[in-house]
Scaffold this motif. Structure first.
Motif, PDB file in Angstrom:
ATOM      1  N   VAL A  18       0.822  -1.040  -0.059  1.00 18.61           N
ATOM      2  CA  VAL A  18       0.090   0.082   0.072  1.00 18.61           C
ATOM      3  C   VAL A  18       0.733   1.216   0.060  1.00 18.61           C
ATOM      4  N   GLY A  19       1.870   1.057   0.786  1.00 18.38           N
ATOM      5  CA  GLY A  19       2.972   2.566   1.021  1.00 18.38           C
ATOM      6  C   GLY A  19       3.443   2.745  -0.608  1.00 18.38           C
ATOM      7  N   LEU A  20       4.068   1.475  -1.289  1.00 19.15           N
ATOM      8  CA  LEU A  20       4.395   1.725  -2.421  1.00 19.15           C
ATOM      9  C   LEU A  20       3.297   2.161  -3.603  1.00 19.15           C
ATOM     10  N   TYR A  21       2.272   1.963  -3.543  1.00 27.44           N
ATOM     11  CA  TYR A  21       1.038   1.901  -4.201  1.00 27.44           C
ATOM     12  C   TYR A  21       0.682   3.693  -4.356  1.00 27.44           C
ATOM     13  N   LEU A  22       0.716   4.090  -2.905  1.00 29.95           N
ATOM     14  CA  LEU A  22       0.471   5.574  -2.397  1.00 29.95           C
ATOM     15  C   LEU A  22       1.650   6.391  -2.781  1.00 29.95           C
ATOM     16  N   GLY A  23       2.721   5.947  -3.091  1.00 30.12           N
ATOM     17  CA  GLY A  23       3.897   6.848  -3.472  1.00 30.12           C
ATOM     18  C   GLY A  23       4.423   7.290  -1.963  1.00 30.12           C
ATOM     19  N   SER A  24       4.417   6.557  -0.868  1.00 26.58           N
ATOM     20  CA  SER A  24       4.716   6.984   0.428  1.00 26.58           C
ATOM     21  C   SER A  24       6.128   6.943   0.409  1.00 26.58           C
ATOM     22  N   SER A  25       7.026   7.640   1.290  1.00 33.43           N
ATOM     23  CA  SER A  25       8.529   7.341   1.239  1.00 33.43           C
ATOM     24  C   SER A  25       8.953   6.126   1.808  1.00 33.43           C
ATOM     25  N   TYR A  26      10.298   5.837   1.393  1.00 44.57           N
ATOM     26  CA  TYR A  26      10.622   4.497   2.165  1.00 44.57           C
ATOM     27  C   TYR A  26      10.876   4.388   3.451  1.00 44.57           C
ATOM     28  N   ILE A  27      11.126   5.700   4.175  1.00 50.66           N
ATOM     29  CA  ILE A  27      11.425   5.820   5.553  1.00 50.66           C
ATOM     30  C   ILE A  27      10.073   5.667   6.468  1.00 50.66           C
ATOM     31  N   GLU A  28       8.898   6.214   5.520  1.00 48.33           N
ATOM     32  CA  GLU A  28       7.603   6.096   6.373  1.00 48.33           C
ATOM     33  C   GLU A  28       7.161   4.544   6.151  1.00 48.33           C
ATOM     34  N   ILE A  29       7.425   3.955   5.319  1.00 48.40           N
ATOM     35  CA  ILE A  29       7.426   2.379   5.091  1.00 48.40           C
ATOM     36  C   ILE A  29       7.931   1.642   6.098  1.00 48.40           C
ATOM     37  N   PHE A  30       9.144   1.859   6.308  1.00 51.34           N
ATOM     38  CA  PHE A  30      10.227   1.270   7.167  1.00 51.34           C
ATOM     39  C   PHE A  30       9.789   1.352   8.613  1.00 51.34           C
ATOM     40  N   ALA A  31       9.488   2.719   9.020  1.00 53.90           N
ATOM     41  CA  ALA A  31       8.940   3.173  10.153  1.00 53.90           C
ATOM     42  C   ALA A  31       7.892   2.245  10.623  1.00 53.90           C
ATOM     43  N   THR A  32       6.811   2.173   9.650  1.00 51.50           N
ATOM     44  CA  THR A  32       5.672   1.531   9.805  1.00 51.50           C
ATOM     45  C   THR A  32       5.843  -0.109  10.225  1.00 51.50           C
ATOM     46  N   VAL A  33       6.572  -0.686   9.485  1.00 52.68           N
ATOM     47  CA  VAL A  33       6.873  -1.969   9.432  1.00 52.68           C
ATOM     48  C   VAL A  33       7.674  -2.257  10.893  1.00 52.68           C
ATOM     49  N   MET A  34       8.565  -1.587  11.170  1.00 52.07           N
ATOM     50  CA  MET A  34       9.251  -1.813  12.604  1.00 52.07           C
ATOM     51  C   MET A  34       8.277  -1.553  13.701  1.00 52.07           C
ATOM     52  N   GLY A  35       7.472  -0.603  13.542  1.00 57.89           N
ATOM     53  CA  GLY A  35       6.256  -0.465  14.446  1.00 57.89           C
ATOM     54  C   GLY A  35       5.244  -1.606  14.525  1.00 57.89           C
ATOM     55  N   ILE A  36       4.981  -2.172  13.617  1.00 57.47           N
ATOM     56  CA  ILE A  36       4.163  -3.426  13.689  1.00 57.47           C
ATOM     57  C   ILE A  36       4.830  -4.389  14.393  1.00 57.47           C
ATOM     58  N   ILE A  37       6.056  -4.772  13.975  1.00 57.36           N
ATOM     59  CA  ILE A  37       6.930  -5.764  14.777  1.00 57.36           C
ATOM     60  C   ILE A  37       7.089  -5.551  16.220  1.00 57.36           C
ATOM     61  N   ASN A  38       7.158  -4.109  16.379  1.00 55.43           N
ATOM     62  CA  ASN A  38       7.507  -3.721  18.028  1.00 55.43           C
ATOM     63  C   ASN A  38       6.158  -3.995  18.865  1.00 55.43           C
ATOM     64  N   LEU A  39       4.855  -3.683  18.155  1.00 61.82           N
ATOM     65  CA  LEU A  39       3.816  -3.966  18.922  1.00 61.82           C
ATOM     66  C   LEU A  39       3.251  -5.552  18.957  1.00 61.82           C
ATOM     67  N   TRP A  40       3.715  -6.097  18.006  1.00 61.72           N
ATOM     68  CA  TRP A  40       3.523  -7.597  18.230  1.00 61.72           C
ATOM     69  C   TRP A  40       4.324  -8.353  19.259  1.00 61.72           C
ATOM     70  N   LEU A  41       5.640  -8.003  19.273  1.00 65.86           N
ATOM     71  CA  LEU A  41       6.341  -8.591  20.404  1.00 65.86           C
ATOM     72  C   LEU A  41       6.059  -7.897  21.845  1.00 65.86           C
ATOM     73  N   LEU A  42       5.538  -6.799  21.732  1.00 67.07           N
ATOM     74  CA  LEU A  42       5.122  -5.961  22.944  1.00 67.07           C
ATOM     75  C   LEU A  42       3.951  -6.802  23.507  1.00 67.07           C
ATOM     76  N   ALA A  43       2.978  -7.225  22.680  1.00 66.51           N
ATOM     77  CA  ALA A  43       1.710  -7.954  22.903  1.00 66.51           C
ATOM     78  C   ALA A  43       2.039  -9.340  23.383  1.00 66.51           C
ATOM     79  N   LYS A  44       3.278  -9.838  23.075  1.00 67.09           N
ATOM     80  CA  LYS A  44       3.688 -11.207  23.483  1.00 67.09           C
ATOM     81  C   LYS A  44       4.670 -11.106  24.720  1.00 67.09           C
ATOM     82  N   GLU A  45       4.790  -9.947  25.154  1.00 62.91           N
ATOM     83  CA  GLU A  45       5.615  -9.757  26.358  1.00 62.91           C
ATOM     84  C   GLU A  45       7.047 -10.070  26.276  1.00 62.91           C
ATOM     85  N   LYS A  46       7.692  -9.961  24.897  1.00 63.43           N
ATOM     86  CA  LYS A  46       9.063 -10.076  24.519  1.00 63.43           C
ATOM     87  C   LYS A  46       9.608  -8.779  24.875  1.00 63.43           C
TER      88      LYS A  46
END
Length: 211
Positions: A18-46
């Protein structure tokens, strides 16, 4: 499904596509992916969540600065500090567990937290309205104060941090819609889902400790 690593992979791929389709910056996409991983690990108490949290917050700090979201910049600085502190605190006094146990706030602590949020929101809103040119000062200030308190509660491993993160994601969706950071809306929607899952998982952990 949300607990499975496949959820993170699918969510990340959707974000990138979706980020590439909307023309979002690579750094914006990168930050979003890192945030998703962060939240998933947090929910798992890692405890590894804090590493991805530091990466995410640092990247968001840059994005917010370029968008003139100065309250969010300040928030990111504090979040960075709380991520470092949380990493230390979670590993302290943990006994035989991977991380220290989840705790629940007392009614008095909840009351104090609500007062702090209201006072902080009024104070920062006053500052932004009178001394800055932030386009949406009240929304910006509310997000800053709630996120900051939520990050503190998270670092102290209070269960109630999830309630504030759920509210924060709702505010962020509105903010990103207004500012045109569309790919980050996906992050907030996914974040909203993960926060609900985190609340469920941490409640289960707390109930097991009480038995």
């Amino acid at each position: 499904m949300i607990q499975h690593p496949l959820f993170v992979i699918i969510a990340s791929l959707i974000t990138v596509a979706v980020g590439l389709y909307l023309g979002s910056s690579y750094i914006e996409i990168f930050a979003t992916v890192m945030g998703i991983i962060n939240l998933w690990l947090l929910a798992k108490e890692k405890v590894l969540n804090f590493l991805f949290g530091i990466i995410t917050v640092t990247t968001f700090l840059y994005i917010y600065f370029t968008q003139s979201l100065y309250a969010m910049v300040l928030l990111s600085v504090f979040q960075l500090a709380f991520n470092v502190y949380g990493w230390y605190y979670w590993l302290r006094d943990r006994g035989n567990q991977d991380v220290r146990p989840t705790v629940q706030m007392t009614p008095k602590q909840i009351g104090i937290t609500i007062v702090v949020i209201l006072i902080g929101w009024m104070a920062w809103s006053y500052y932004e309205v009178n001394y800055t040119e932030v386009p949406h000062p009240y929304l910006d200030s509310l997000n800053l104060v709630i996120s900051l308190v939520a990050q503190y509660l998270l670092s102290k491993k209070f269960l109630e941090n999830w309630h504030l993160w759920i509210l924060t994601n709702i505010i962020l969706i509105i903010t990103y819609l207004i500012t045109g950071l569309y790919v980050m809306i996906i992050y907030s929607v996914i974040g909203f889902i993960l926060c609900i899952q985190g609340l469920i998982e941490w409640k289960k952990s707390l109930q097991m400790l009480k038995r």
